[in-house]
Motif scaffolding. Structure first.
Motif, PDB file in Angstrom:
ATOM      1  N   PRO A 104      58.530 -37.816  28.013  1.00  0.00           N
ATOM      2  CA  PRO A 104      57.762 -37.117  26.500  1.00  0.00           C
ATOM      3  C   PRO A 104      57.043 -36.713  26.221  1.00  0.00           C
ATOM      4  N   THR A 105      56.401 -35.693  27.635  1.00  0.00           N
ATOM      5  CA  THR A 105      54.555 -35.861  27.653  1.00  0.00           C
ATOM      6  C   THR A 105      54.831 -33.632  27.480  1.00  0.00           C
ATOM      7  N   ILE A 106      54.227 -33.175  27.190  1.00  0.00           N
ATOM      8  CA  ILE A 106      53.603 -31.695  26.660  1.00  0.00           C
ATOM      9  C   ILE A 106      52.489 -31.926  27.705  1.00  0.00           C
ATOM     10  N   ALA A 107      52.206 -31.104  27.770  1.00  0.00           N
ATOM     11  CA  ALA A 107      50.742 -30.966  29.045  1.00  0.00           C
ATOM     12  C   ALA A 107      50.282 -29.828  28.554  1.00  0.00           C
ATOM     13  N   LEU A 108      49.552 -29.297  27.892  1.00  0.00           N
ATOM     14  CA  LEU A 108      48.948 -27.529  27.470  1.00  0.00           C
ATOM     15  C   LEU A 108      47.800 -27.911  28.571  1.00  0.00           C
ATOM     16  N   LEU A 109      47.308 -26.106  28.564  1.00  0.00           N
ATOM     17  CA  LEU A 109      46.124 -25.647  29.444  1.00  0.00           C
ATOM     18  C   LEU A 109      45.321 -25.519  27.675  1.00  0.00           C
ATOM     19  N   LEU A 110      44.493 -25.850  28.385  1.00  0.00           N
ATOM     20  CA  LEU A 110      43.254 -25.485  27.497  1.00  0.00           C
ATOM     21  C   LEU A 110      42.746 -24.446  27.172  1.00  0.00           C
ATOM     22  N   GLY A 111      42.655 -23.278  28.272  1.00  0.00           N
ATOM     23  CA  GLY A 111      42.541 -21.627  27.334  1.00  0.00           C
ATOM     24  C   GLY A 111      43.387 -21.494  26.689  1.00  0.00           C
ATOM     25  N   ALA A 112      45.100 -21.937  26.754  1.00  0.00           N
ATOM     26  CA  ALA A 112      45.520 -21.229  25.831  1.00  0.00           C
ATOM     27  C   ALA A 112      45.294 -22.205  24.602  1.00  0.00           C
ATOM     28  N   PHE A 113      44.369 -22.764  23.959  1.00  0.00           N
ATOM     29  CA  PHE A 113      43.655 -22.955  22.629  1.00  0.00           C
ATOM     30  C   PHE A 113      42.993 -22.181  21.822  1.00  0.00           C
ATOM     31  N   ASP A 114      43.604 -22.022  20.795  1.00  0.00           N
ATOM     32  CA  ASP A 114      42.773 -21.319  20.126  1.00  0.00           C
ATOM     33  C   ASP A 114      41.040 -21.784  19.935  1.00  0.00           C
ATOM     34  N   LYS A 115      41.124 -23.157  19.644  1.00  0.00           N
ATOM     35  CA  LYS A 115      39.582 -23.307  19.613  1.00  0.00           C
ATOM     36  C   LYS A 115      39.541 -24.812  20.863  1.00  0.00           C
TER      37      LYS A 115
END
Length: 132
Positions: free
Chosen positions: A91-102
């Motif tokens: 139950p983990t989602i790893a998001l790429l930092l470049g996709a964050f607004d901040k």
């Protein structure tokens, strides 16, 4: 009462958006072959969250996925092709930092680097944890 930590982000065209509520876990960079191929970059910058903390809020709903290993699928926008991260069977989602607004928020700063040997020898990876 403490205010909940909230992060937002999404793809290049805005079709896929996300809102994450809760603390960032294991912010790190990685130079493994899978991360390099997934992002087209020599190093990927990731942060993990429990799956239940991530809400897909854009008009495109959940991102498209590609089954990349026995335990994970890579997530991307089916409209513009932007890579967003990985949705693991755990139950983990790893998001790429470049996709964050901040992406410059202090608690998103990577604290380690995985698969340093996967990078070309000329690629210098340095993580500065003190931003003062």
């Amino acid at each position: 009462m403490a205010r909940a930590i909230v992060y937002t982000g999404g793809c290049l065209c805005g079709n896929i958006r996300f809102k994450v509520t809760g603390p960032a876990l294991n912010p790190h960079t990685c130079s493994c072959q899978m991360c390099r191929k997934h992002t087209g970059a020599l190093t990927a910058a990731w942060v993990e969250f429990p799956s239940k903390a991530v809400a897909w809020t854009g008009p495109g709903g959940q991102p498209a996925t590609y089954r990349s290993s026995e335990i994970s699928s890579r997530a991307f926008c089916q409209k513009c092709g932007s890579t967003l991260g990985a949705i693991d069977d755990a139950p983990t989602i790893a998001l790429l930092l470049g996709a964050f607004d901040k992406p410059a928020k202090q608690d998103l700063v990577p604290t380690g680097h995985s698969f340093r040997s996967g990078r070309p020898k000329w690629w210098c990876v340095e993580i500065k944890t003190d931003q003062t």
